[in-house]
Design an enzyme around this catalytic site. Structure first.
Site, PDB file in Angstrom:
ATOM      1  N   ARG A 165       0.842  -1.221   0.000  1.00 29.65           N
ATOM      2  CA  ARG A 165       0.000   0.000   0.000  1.00 29.65           C
ATOM      3  C   ARG A 165       0.868   1.259   0.000  1.00 29.65           C
ATOM      4  O   ARG A 165       0.551   2.252   0.657  1.00 29.65           O
ATOM      5  CB  ARG A 165      -0.935   0.040   1.223  1.00 29.65           C
ATOM      6  CG  ARG A 165      -1.837  -1.129   1.384  1.00 29.65           C
ATOM      7  CD  ARG A 165      -2.890  -1.231   0.289  1.00 29.65           C
ATOM      8  NE  ARG A 165      -3.637  -2.438   0.488  1.00 29.65           N
ATOM      9  CZ  ARG A 165      -3.274  -3.623  -0.022  1.00 29.65           C
ATOM     10  NH1 ARG A 165      -2.221  -3.725  -0.813  1.00 29.65           N
ATOM     11  NH2 ARG A 165      -3.994  -4.692   0.214  1.00 29.65           N
ATOM     12  N   SER A 237     -10.119  -0.830   4.895  1.00 25.28           N
ATOM     13  CA  SER A 237      -9.215  -1.183   6.002  1.00 25.28           C
ATOM     14  C   SER A 237      -8.669   0.096   6.616  1.00 25.28           C
ATOM     15  O   SER A 237      -8.039   0.892   5.923  1.00 25.28           O
ATOM     16  CB  SER A 237      -8.041  -2.010   5.479  1.00 25.28           C
ATOM     17  OG  SER A 237      -8.528  -3.126   4.787  1.00 25.28           O
ATOM     18  N   GLU A 334      -3.883   3.027   7.585  1.00 31.51           N
ATOM     19  CA  GLU A 334      -3.715   2.967   6.125  1.00 31.51           C
ATOM     20  C   GLU A 334      -4.420   4.176   5.509  1.00 31.51           C
ATOM     21  O   GLU A 334      -4.017   4.703   4.478  1.00 31.51           O
ATOM     22  CB  GLU A 334      -4.336   1.665   5.595  1.00 31.51           C
ATOM     23  CG  GLU A 334      -4.230   1.522   4.092  1.00 31.51           C
ATOM     24  CD  GLU A 334      -4.855   0.225   3.562  1.00 31.51           C
ATOM     25  OE1 GLU A 334      -4.678  -0.832   4.194  1.00 31.51           O
ATOM     26  OE2 GLU A 334      -5.524   0.297   2.524  1.00 31.51           O
TER      27      GLU A 334
HETATM   28  C1  LIG Z   1     -15.317  -0.457   1.377  1.00 28.22           C
HETATM   29  C2  LIG Z   1     -13.874  -0.268   0.973  1.00 28.22           C
HETATM   30  C3  LIG Z   1     -13.104  -1.367   0.630  1.00 28.22           C
HETATM   31  C4  LIG Z   1     -11.763  -1.213   0.246  1.00 28.22           C
HETATM   32  N1  LIG Z   1     -11.035  -2.318  -0.095  1.00 28.22           N
HETATM   33  C5  LIG Z   1      -9.745  -2.179  -0.480  1.00 28.22           C
HETATM   34  C6  LIG Z   1      -8.971  -3.324  -0.864  1.00 28.22           C
HETATM   35  O1  LIG Z   1      -9.453  -4.459  -0.882  1.00 28.22           O
HETATM   36  N2  LIG Z   1      -7.682  -3.122  -1.227  1.00 28.22           N
HETATM   37  C7  LIG Z   1      -7.111  -1.872  -1.246  1.00 28.22           C
HETATM   38  O2  LIG Z   1      -5.929  -1.764  -1.601  1.00 28.22           O
HETATM   39  N3  LIG Z   1      -7.824  -0.777  -0.895  1.00 28.22           N
HETATM   40  C8  LIG Z   1      -9.112  -0.897  -0.513  1.00 28.22           C
HETATM   41  N4  LIG Z   1      -9.834   0.209  -0.146  1.00 28.22           N
HETATM   42  C9  LIG Z   1      -9.178   1.523  -0.115  1.00 28.22           C
HETATM   43  C10 LIG Z   1      -9.402   2.377  -1.389  1.00 28.22           C
HETATM   44  O3  LIG Z   1     -10.435   1.832  -2.169  1.00 28.22           O
HETATM   45  C11 LIG Z   1      -8.130   2.474  -2.232  1.00 28.22           C
HETATM   46  O4  LIG Z   1      -7.076   3.025  -1.476  1.00 28.22           O
HETATM   47  C12 LIG Z   1      -8.346   3.329  -3.490  1.00 28.22           C
HETATM   48  O5  LIG Z   1      -7.241   3.224  -4.351  1.00 28.22           O
HETATM   49  C13 LIG Z   1      -8.586   4.800  -3.189  1.00 28.22           C
HETATM   50  O6  LIG Z   1      -9.024   5.395  -4.387  1.00 28.22           O
HETATM   51  P1  LIG Z   1      -9.662   6.843  -4.420  1.00 28.22           P
HETATM   52  O7  LIG Z   1      -9.817   7.243  -5.834  1.00 28.22           O
HETATM   53  O8  LIG Z   1     -10.880   6.872  -3.590  1.00 28.22           O
HETATM   54  O9  LIG Z   1      -8.502   7.683  -3.748  1.00 28.22           O
HETATM   55  P2  LIG Z   1      -8.616   8.750  -2.579  1.00 28.22           P
HETATM   56  O10 LIG Z   1      -9.063   8.074  -1.324  1.00 28.22           O
HETATM   57  O11 LIG Z   1      -9.387   9.909  -3.040  1.00 28.22           O
HETATM   58  O12 LIG Z   1      -7.084   9.144  -2.429  1.00 28.22           O
HETATM   59  C14 LIG Z   1      -6.152   8.228  -1.902  1.00 28.22           C
HETATM   60  C15 LIG Z   1      -4.743   8.833  -2.040  1.00 28.22           C
HETATM   61  O13 LIG Z   1      -4.411   8.927  -3.418  1.00 28.22           O
HETATM   62  C16 LIG Z   1      -4.151  10.293  -3.771  1.00 28.22           C
HETATM   63  N5  LIG Z   1      -4.673  10.477  -5.125  1.00 28.22           N
HETATM   64  C17 LIG Z   1      -5.883  10.113  -5.605  1.00 28.22           C
HETATM   65  N6  LIG Z   1      -5.948  10.365  -6.932  1.00 28.22           N
HETATM   66  C18 LIG Z   1      -4.749  10.911  -7.277  1.00 28.22           C
HETATM   67  C19 LIG Z   1      -4.189  11.394  -8.504  1.00 28.22           C
HETATM   68  N7  LIG Z   1      -4.861  11.369  -9.654  1.00 28.22           N
HETATM   69  N8  LIG Z   1      -2.924  11.904  -8.472  1.00 28.22           N
HETATM   70  C20 LIG Z   1      -2.218  11.957  -7.318  1.00 28.22           C
HETATM   71  N9  LIG Z   1      -2.696  11.522  -6.132  1.00 28.22           N
HETATM   72  C21 LIG Z   1      -3.947  10.999  -6.121  1.00 28.22           C
HETATM   73  C22 LIG Z   1      -4.862  11.126  -2.722  1.00 28.22           C
HETATM   74  O14 LIG Z   1      -4.276  12.407  -2.581  1.00 28.22           O
HETATM   75  C23 LIG Z   1      -4.640  10.255  -1.498  1.00 28.22           C
HETATM   76  O15 LIG Z   1      -3.324  10.437  -1.016  1.00 28.22           O
HETATM   77  C24 LIG Z   1     -11.184   0.079   0.224  1.00 28.22           C
HETATM   78  C25 LIG Z   1     -11.966   1.204   0.552  1.00 28.22           C
HETATM   79  C26 LIG Z   1     -13.303   1.033   0.916  1.00 28.22           C
HETATM   80  C27 LIG Z   1     -14.132   2.241   1.245  1.00 28.22           C
END
Ligand SMILES: Cc1cc2nc3c(=O)[nH]c(=O)nc-3n(C[C@H](O)[C@H](O)[C@H](O)COP(=O)(O)OP(=O)(O)OC[C@H]3O[C@@H](n4cnc5c(N)ncnc54)[C@H](O)[C@@H]3O)c2cc1C
Length: 346
Positions: A165, A237, A334
């Site tokens: 991660r 998580s 995380e």
């Molecule tokens: C119900 C649930 C289940 C999940 N299950 C998993 C799982 O099984 N495995 C897993 O790995 N994760 C899981 N996650 C966590 C999450 O889905 C991931 O971390 C996902 O990649 C976040 O994507 P996001 O677009 O919402 O990013 P955000 O939460 O909006 O951002 C996350 C980070 O990425 C940065 N970021 C986002 N987009 C960009 C960009 N274009 N350029 C630069 N920085 C950027 C943000 O600044 C921040 O630091 C889960 C979350 C939820 C709510």
């Protein structure tokens, strides 16, 4: 096109659904729009953060700055050589739609990452993972805009320094130096599944296994144990699985022979299950205010409906303390807590 709004509540832009305001919320459709936005006088003076679906973020307080959001969409095949297919996707593409697109096009490699919320852009920042597969296994290149040198850059997967991660994008100075605009993935036409991990092994006997079957199975398993986002917000998580020296693990295993454990990337270390530690510290279903340890998956802190950020932070600290007291193991979030300084000051 660029859309700018002021004084925006981020509750509906994050999956926790917890209120916090930002001064500026700006969305962009193309890389040129992003550059134009970053050059605008009002963004020069304030801190910025780029978010996707906000599914791994908790705004601990109002954000006195600009929150950027990519609407760069589009998925294209850029090279098709026999078994290996290179695919380029915009940072704003919904991750699970991308996995669905790959399944529709009979492309293998990301089906185990089905149903993970978020965007393509964040997949490359977070190195998302599930069921024995991580984004780094399929990422070929990451295209980003460098907000310091003011130019587009392309990073090879090696340059991204991926870990659990983790990536170099999370450790830049200044924080948020690179804004990911596109990600290139290396997918495969070769029919091969990775179903040795956990519950997926149940599918090993299916001689007609398809990408759609794997996706459906994973979606069902995840829906059973994770909160329904329509009812209970969360960020998945909340803690990373802790990695401890083998000597410490051996002592713990003497007391808890059933403790789940996995090989760690680093030699001489073992990865533990944070969910197991939280459950066995007696915290299943424990709540503070509107924040609750999700009973079906203790690694998740959920919003029972009326949580505010301080409930989540209090519960986080309580969990960390209880796990430390019971197992002498430190848990680290995380989820990205913004602003991070607000936590450090406490
Ligand atoms: C119900 C649930 C289940 C999940 N299950 C998993 C799982 O099984 N495995 C897993 O790995 N994760 C899981 N996650 C966590 C999450 O889905 C991931 O971390 C996902 O990649 C976040 O994507 P996001 O677009 O919402 O990013 P955000 O939460 O909006 O951002 C996350 C980070 O990425 C940065 N970021 C986002 N987009 C960009 C960009 N274009 N350029 C630069 N920085 C950027 C943000 O600044 C921040 O630091 C889960 C979350 C939820 C709510």
């Amino acid at each position: 096109m660029i859309d700018v709004q002021y004084n925006v509540d981020l509750a509906r832009h994050t999956t926790f659904g917890i209120s916090a305001k930002c001064d500026i919320f700006a969305e962009y459709d193309t890389v040129d729009d992003l550059v134009q936005l970053l050059c605008s006088p009002e963004l020069q003076k304030v801190p910025i953060i780029n978010i996707g679906e906000g599914s791994n973020i908790l705004f601990v307080s109002d954000f006195n700055g600009a929150v950027l959001h990519s609407r760069i969409y589009g998925i294209e095949i850029i090279s098709d050589k026999g078994d290996e297919v290179l695919v380029r996707a915009g940072s704003g593409v919904c991750w699970d739609s991308f996995v669905g697109w790959a399944a529709e096009n009979s492309l293998y490699g990301i089906e185990n990452l089905s149903s993970i919320p978020g965007t393509v852009g964040a997949s490359a920042i977070q190195n998302i993972g599930a069921y024995g597969v991580e984004a780094k296994d399929v990422i070929f290149k990451v295209e980003a805009y460098d907000t310091v040198e003011h130019k587009n850059k392309v990073f090879s997967v090696e340059e991204c320094l991926y870990g659990y991660r983790d990536s170099m994008f999370k450790h830049t100075q200044p924080h948020e130096r690179y804004i990911v605009t596109h990600v290139q993935y290396r997918l495969s036409r070769k029919k091969q599944f990775n179903i040795s991990y956990g519950a997926l092994s149940k599918m090993a006997s299916d001689i007609d296994l398809t990408l759609h079957k794997v996706r459906d199975f994973i979606t069902q398993v995840r829906n059973k144990k994770l909160p329904d986002p329509a009812k209970n917000g969360s960020a998945g998580s909340f803690f990373k699985n802790p990695v401890v020296p083998t000597a410490i693990f051996n002592k713990l295993a003497d007391r808890h022979p059933d403790m789940p454990h996995y090989p760690a990337e680093k030699q001489g270390f073992i990865k533990l299950s944070a969910g197991w530690l939280i459950e066995h510290a007696g915290l299943k279903g424990f709540s503070i205010g509107g924040a609750v340890v999700w009973p079906l998956q203790c690694l998740v802190i959920a919003n029972a409906g009326n949580a505010d950020a301080s409930d989540v932070i209090s519960l986080m600290e309580h969990i960390q303390q209880c796990v430390k007291n019971e197992f002498q193991v430190n848990l680290f979030p995380e989820v990205l807590l913004i602003p991070e300084k607000a936590i450090l000051k406490k």
